[in-house]
Design a protein around this motif. Structure first.
Motif, PDB file in Angstrom:
ATOM      1  N   VAL A 512       0.539  -0.119  -7.690  1.00  0.00           N
ATOM      2  CA  VAL A 512       0.432  -1.291  -8.566  1.00  0.00           C
ATOM      3  C   VAL A 512       1.677  -2.163  -8.426  1.00  0.00           C
ATOM      4  N   ALA A 515       1.582  -3.998  -5.059  1.00  0.00           N
ATOM      5  CA  ALA A 515       0.643  -5.126  -5.029  1.00  0.00           C
ATOM      6  C   ALA A 515       1.221  -6.347  -5.738  1.00  0.00           C
ATOM      7  N   LYS A 519       2.230  -9.947  -3.847  1.00  0.00           N
ATOM      8  CA  LYS A 519       1.660 -11.230  -4.254  1.00  0.00           C
ATOM      9  C   LYS A 519       2.750 -12.282  -4.421  1.00  0.00           C
ATOM     10  N   ASP A 613      -1.554  -7.427  -0.473  1.00  0.00           N
ATOM     11  CA  ASP A 613      -1.659  -7.056  -1.885  1.00  0.00           C
ATOM     12  C   ASP A 613      -3.062  -6.559  -2.220  1.00  0.00           C
ATOM     13  N   TYR A 614      -4.088  -7.134  -1.609  1.00  0.00           N
ATOM     14  CA  TYR A 614      -5.449  -6.647  -1.832  1.00  0.00           C
ATOM     15  C   TYR A 614      -5.606  -5.204  -1.325  1.00  0.00           C
ATOM     16  N   TYR A 616      -3.234  -2.973  -1.146  1.00  0.00           N
ATOM     17  CA  TYR A 616      -2.541  -2.104  -2.098  1.00  0.00           C
ATOM     18  C   TYR A 616      -3.386  -1.868  -3.359  1.00  0.00           C
ATOM     19  N   TRP A 617      -4.062  -2.926  -3.850  1.00  0.00           N
ATOM     20  CA  TRP A 617      -4.927  -2.738  -5.004  1.00  0.00           C
ATOM     21  C   TRP A 617      -6.080  -1.789  -4.682  1.00  0.00           C
ATOM     22  N   ALA A 620      -4.769   1.665  -4.973  1.00  0.00           N
ATOM     23  CA  ALA A 620      -4.554   2.035  -6.373  1.00  0.00           C
ATOM     24  C   ALA A 620      -5.872   2.464  -7.028  1.00  0.00           C
TER      25      ALA A 620
END
Length: 657
Positions: A512, A515, A519, A613-614, A616-617, A620
């Motif tokens: 989290v 991400a 961003k 970042d997507y 990484y999400w 998560a």
């Protein structure tokens, strides 16, 4: 009896003199005290050991002599091996380098274990010194795309840990842990030396970029690099499967003091891993970036050779455990025997003990459990169909048709490990991002501190620092605090399953944080055309700290879980099983990167034109689902009483607080 005592005293006096001792051994007839009941056997033929001893060389046979015979019944019955509490001076299930029963006063302990820890430190120094900065070499020198470079690194690390199964098989079946460590450490040193040469030779890397045009590495250049990397992976996998097991072999589980020391060994083992990694991500990475990669890799090769020399110097000090054969073969035998007897019509359900085969002594048996009842068929006696002709010409049980109850229970113990094993794989997928994409993120950010520019790969020092700080706080603050608050007394702390759960939670928090940071980095990159970006690299610190703290918990928890809850004869395989979670985590990372790159535009050729970042999400969310599955498996994985009886738990401060 007085004559026997006088005879023994005379032999003891003679053995105190080197010349007389040699003469007696060469004659081959000396009185020996039985290590079981203290009886004196006259005479006993003593021969020189013609077979290979655990250290790999022939040596004089051992001679057991009485230390005292005073005729008292209590002392006559006292065994040189000691009672069940480990009070004797010999270790029951270990021998020294000559093949004699290991003496506690001259073998094993922390001195011997420290030599094994030393070779693990140098292994981490070499492997991590290569892995953490390899992605910058692949993108900057070999001109590979971002996603392809990340996959090369994760495939290399995944193969290293997958080959631990091969190392464990060879150690259990043929070589033993000592020779496995020595041989594969040499293989790793050779691979690292070749890598140093390949990075120095200009013909083995593409020319530098000219006018913005970069020529990617050719197939031959990448082929040479792969040979070097996977030779290193072979060495790493071979020795890593045996180092922790060989270290625990230096402690006697039946001795309360040594059992407590074994518990501390796991944390110190991981501490040495962290020290090696810390040196790799600071000193070696700096040398790679400012002096030359060939110099850094040469240092790695030299350090490993030095570690091998130090390890071999302890040959006379080590304790060696005799292998009971390959656990993989034993598992297959139980599965095959159970499947062959599926059509067998059983009159009694549940099965009576008299209908089941057992070939172990009473004290070495593992009580039968009701779980996985389908495997019990492997121990059902079916008459002559289970037999084969033995070496002496007499009928003997065929292990592929009939297995003992204890053997079946060992397989059940391994089966109980598998759900937890499967739910810890995803953590190491997250770990893989810390040495691939996170390092690439750092290369685009402002890394200056005054007049000094931090190497991008050295940012993982926060990762290693979090591991060491977490271990220190846990051992020195949390455990004593829990012990003082606990009403029952004794050593207190988290259980191994609780440690694993904490590690999984921290990894989710780390993704989290990653991400959110990515961003913000992309927002800066969209408005800035220059590199490095006007954003501090220290924004990446939270993700390194959180995942690093998670690794401190999950690594020690996994290692303790797999070693203490596996059968005694399968410790090496259980270590390899644990390390395969790392391997599959890296391979899963490669698969996810390829899948996401093929299905979306999240991962482009350069990190500034991606949506990391997507990704990484996504990790998560997958980790949350995995955590729920783990909690279910952890509740199911509570070991039965039989497992505790078979495999004593070391006093490692792992009781629930």
């Amino acid at each position: 009896m007085r004559k026997i005592q006088a005879h023994c005293h005379l032999v003891q006096v003679l053995f105190d003199r080197p010349i007389a001792r040699s003469a007696l051994i060469s004659i081959g007839r000396v009185p020996v005290v039985s290590p079981i009941k203290g009886h004196i056997n006259l005479p006993v033929i003593v021969k020189r050991a013609q077979h290979s001893n655990p250290a790999g060389a022939s040596s004089p046979a051992c001679v057991l002599l009485p230390s005292r015979t005073d005729g008292k019944k209590g002392q006559q019955e006292r065994s040189a091996w000691g009672a069940g509490d480990g009070g004797g001076h010999l270790v029951q299930d270990a021998v020294d380098y000559r093949g004699c029963p290991a003496d506690k006063s001259s073998t094993g302990g922390w001195v011997a274990a420290a030599l094994a820890l030393g070779i693990e430190l140098c292994e981490r120094l070499s492997t991590m010194g290569i892995a953490v900065n390899l992605v910058t070499y692949l993108t900057g020198t070999m001109h590979l795309p971002s996603a392809a470079a990340a996959n090369v690194v994760t495939d290399f690390m995944g193969t290293s840990f997958l080959l631990c199964l091969l190392g464990g098989f060879l150690a259990d079946s043929f070589l033993g842990r000592y020779l496995t460590i020595a041989i594969f450490a040499l293989v790793q040193a050779i691979g690292t030396g070749l890598l140093a040469v390949s990075t120095e030779v200009k013909q083995l890397r593409p020319p530098p970029c000219a006018g913005g045009a970069c020529e990617p590495a050719t197939g031959v250049q990448m082929g040479v690099l792969y040979v070097c990397l996977y030779l290193i992976a072979l060495g790493t996998g071979g020795l890593k499967s045996s180092v922790s097991g060989f270290g625990t072999d230096q402690f006697d589980e039946r001795d309360a003091r040594e059992r407590a020391a074994m518990g501390l060994f796991f944390n110190r083992f991981f501490f040495f891993i962290s020290v090696g990694t810390l040196l790799a991500v600071t000193v070696l990475v700096y040398i790679q970036d400012h002096v030359g990669r060939s110099w850094a890799y040469g240092i790695c090769a030299g350090a490993m050779l030095a570690a091998i020399a130090v390890f071999l110097s302890g040959t006379r000090r080590y304790r060696y455990k005799r292998s009971s054969g390959s656990p993989i073969v034993h598992i297959l035998q139980v599965l095959v025997a159970a499947s062959r007897k599926r059509p067998l019509q059983l009159k009694q359900q549940p099965l009576a003990a008299a209908a089941l085969y057992e070939d172990r002594a009473e004290h070495a048996r593992i009580p039968r459990t009701a779980q996985f009842a389908c495997l019990d068929r492997a121990a059902v006696m079916a008459g002559d169909d289970d037999n084969e002709v033995g070496p002496d010409g007499r009928p003997a049980p065929n292990p592929w048709k009939l297995c003992s109850v204890s053997r079946v229970e060992e397989v059940k113990m391994v089966a109980r490990l598998m759900p937890v094993w499967a739910t810890t794989i995803l953590f190491w997928t997250i770990y893989a991002q810390m040495i691939t994409f996170s390092v690439e993120q750092a290369t685009t950010m402002d890394r200056r501190v005054g007049g000094f520019e931090i190497p991008a790969a050295s940012l993982t020092v926060f990762f290693v620092g979090a591991i060491m700080l977490t271990l220190a706080v846990y051992d020195r603050v949390f455990v004593p605090l829990c012990r003082s608050l606990a009403t029952g007394g004794g050593r207190q702390g988290f259980t191994n399953l609780e440690k694993i759960g904490i590690g999984l939670v921290l990894s989710i928090a780390g993704m989290v944080a990653a991400a959110i940071c990515e961003k913000k980095r992309l927002a800066v990159a969209a408005n800035a055309g220059s590199s490095p970006l006007p954003i501090s690299v220290f924004m990446l610190t939270p993700q390194f700290l959180l995942v690093g703290a998670g690794e401190a918990f999950i690594y020690t928890g996994q290692l303790d879980f797999f070693i203490t809850r596996s059968p005694k004869g399968m410790k090496t395989m259980s270590t390899g099983l644990f390390l395969t979670t790392l391997s599959l985590g890296f391979f899963l990372s490669s698969a996810l990167v390829s899948l996401v790159k093929g299905c979306t535009r999240w991962l482009g050729d350069t990190i500034n034109h991606s949506r990391l970042d997507y990704f990484y999400w996504l990790l998560a969310v997958l980790s949350v689902v995995n955590l729920v599955a783990y909690l279910i498996c952890a509740m199911w994985a509570t070991p039965p009483a039989a497992s505790h009886a078979e495999q004593p738990q070391p006093a490692s401060a792992d009781e629930k607080c």
